[in-house]
Design an enzyme around this catalytic site. Structure first.
Site, PDB file in Angstrom:
ATOM      1  N   LYS A 162      -8.570  25.311 -20.352  1.00 30.54           N
ATOM      2  CA  LYS A 162      -7.906  25.412 -19.059  1.00 30.54           C
ATOM      3  C   LYS A 162      -8.025  24.093 -18.309  1.00 30.54           C
ATOM      4  O   LYS A 162      -8.952  23.313 -18.612  1.00 30.54           O
ATOM      5  CB  LYS A 162      -8.463  26.579 -18.247  1.00 30.54           C
ATOM      6  CG  LYS A 162      -9.984  26.508 -17.997  1.00 30.54           C
ATOM      7  CD  LYS A 162     -10.343  25.547 -16.907  1.00 30.54           C
ATOM      8  CE  LYS A 162     -11.705  24.991 -17.025  1.00 30.54           C
ATOM      9  NZ  LYS A 162     -11.892  23.743 -16.246  1.00 30.54           N
ATOM     10  N   TYR A 200     -11.208  28.671 -11.842  1.00 31.35           N
ATOM     11  CA  TYR A 200     -12.018  29.854 -12.145  1.00 31.35           C
ATOM     12  C   TYR A 200     -11.949  30.865 -10.996  1.00 31.35           C
ATOM     13  O   TYR A 200     -11.827  32.076 -11.224  1.00 31.35           O
ATOM     14  CB  TYR A 200     -13.475  29.470 -12.391  1.00 31.35           C
ATOM     15  CG  TYR A 200     -13.725  28.764 -13.691  1.00 31.35           C
ATOM     16  CD1 TYR A 200     -13.868  29.480 -14.877  1.00 31.35           C
ATOM     17  CD2 TYR A 200     -13.836  27.382 -13.739  1.00 31.35           C
ATOM     18  CE1 TYR A 200     -14.114  28.832 -16.081  1.00 31.35           C
ATOM     19  CE2 TYR A 200     -14.084  26.724 -14.933  1.00 31.35           C
ATOM     20  CZ  TYR A 200     -14.216  27.452 -16.098  1.00 31.35           C
ATOM     21  OH  TYR A 200     -14.450  26.801 -17.284  1.00 31.35           O
TER      22      TYR A 200
END
Length: 366
Positions: A135, A220
């Site tokens: 990511k 996150y």
């Protein structure tokens, strides 16, 4: 007189006996297919690959380290010696396409700087390899879509490395929301800040990172608000501040943002490269609350609930868990719960957050 039932029984028995070897062989082949370990090539041999991903591969049930991709010859020699990787399974970024001739590699784990993910994912997909990508998936929606399209056209799976979706603590929080243990959620709070350290690293260079704290660790918090609510935000408002405009000249240092979800849930999130320790996730609901603190570490995450109970589970290697799950998806020919489309959704929202910072206005999300 002949017995028709006995005659049918003998015929069916003969057919079954004749077919038994084929059934047995088919079942054996299927079992062997699903139990074999898939060959993984790590693309990018930085600290995450060295300290987390490679060691995690040694713990997996369905993966093995089969190859590497690097632009640094010295790293290639060190990894070959340490993991016994043959010369034929060592690639540079310019020779990724040659994996097409290597059946020993099943999927590529892309761990390069964010703005290089598309380049390496597309090359691996065109070489006929499945791709698991760190990511954020990329730094723009357009590049994310190009990655998705390339893997789809090649008939290969694309996954986004969202390790928290495999953390038992996060899965428990999702369960508490879905089952409305404390009623419907009302406010979600999430924050993740780190000290980024070295001022010369790629994370502080816009052309490689695409953004700063938001892209790196703020994602996150953003992800958590989405999988906890099970919804996509409809409105976002953000603000940025910098206390060190020299070090963070090209990327964001500290950001806060709020998002509104269709059900009425509001999320408040924060991220920073210079704000000390922020590592939490909290859901306030109609009849109570629950939280994780720390929430986003590689290990050691745990939390508590307003009824006095703890949220604590045995530690697992989250990198091993996500790679094993991706491997099972390939072996069983089923979708992954973290597809490229999931990565694209977060990038779209992050772009809206940056737009809100630039314009000073809330941004509606379709």
């Amino acid at each position: 007189m002949p017995n028709p039932h006995r005659r049918r029984f003998l015929a069916e028995t003969a057919i079954a006996l004749a077919a038994a070897p084929f059934i047995s062989t088919g079942a054996t082949r299927e079992k062997a297919r699903q139990s074999r370990k898939l060959g993984v090539a790590i693309c990018g041999l930085g600290r995450l690959s060295e300290n987390q991903i490679a060691p995690a591969l040694m713990k997996t049930s369905h993966c093995r380290l089969a190859g590497i991709v690097t632009g640094t010859p010295a790293k290639a020699e060190a990894w070959k010696a340490r993991y016994g990787i043959p010369d034929g399974n060592v690639y540079s970024y310019d020779t990724l396409h040659r994996m097409a001739d290597n059946p020993d590699i099943d999927f590529v784990y892309v761990v390069t700087p964010d703005a290089l993910h598309a380049q390496h994912t597309i090359a691996a997909g065109k070489a006929g390899k499945h791709v698991f990508c760190e990511k954020p998936l990329e730094i723009s929606v357009e590049r994310c879509q190009a990655m998705i399209d390339a893997c789809r056209e090649a008939g290969r799976l694309l996954g986004t490395a969202y390790r928290c979706q495999y953390d038992p603590h996060h899965l428990e929080c999702i369960r508490l929301v879905r089952e409305e243990t404390f009623g419907k959620p009302t406010i979600v709070q999430a924050g993740f800040a780190i000290d980024v350290g070295d001022p010369t690293q790629w994370r502080l260079k816009r052309e490689l990172a695409g953004g700063g704290a938001l892209m790196d660790v703020g994602i996150y918090a953003l992800q958590a608000t989405r999988y906890l609510t099970g919804e996509e935000p409809v409105l976002v408002s953000a603000m940025e501040t910098k206390t060190d405009p020299v070090k963070f000249a090209q990327v964001d240092e500290t950001m806060v943002w709020t998002t509104k979800f269709p059900s009425g849930v509001v999320a408040y999130c924060s991220t920073s490269y210079k704000a000390g320790r922020i590592q939490n996730l909290r859901v306030n609901a109609e009849r109570g609350w629950f939280e994780l603190d720390p929430a986003f570490f590689y290990d050691g995450n745990h939390g508590r609930r307003s009824d006095g109970k703890e949220i604590r589970f045995p530690e697992i290697d989250l990198f091993a868990a996500e790679m094993d799950d991706f491997a099972r998806c390939i072996l069983e020919n089923r979708p992954t719960k973290v597809p490229g489309e999931e990565g694209l959704r977060d990038v779209r929202i992050m772009q809206a957050i940056y737009e809100s910072v630039r314009t000073g206005r809330a941004v509606a999300l379709g």
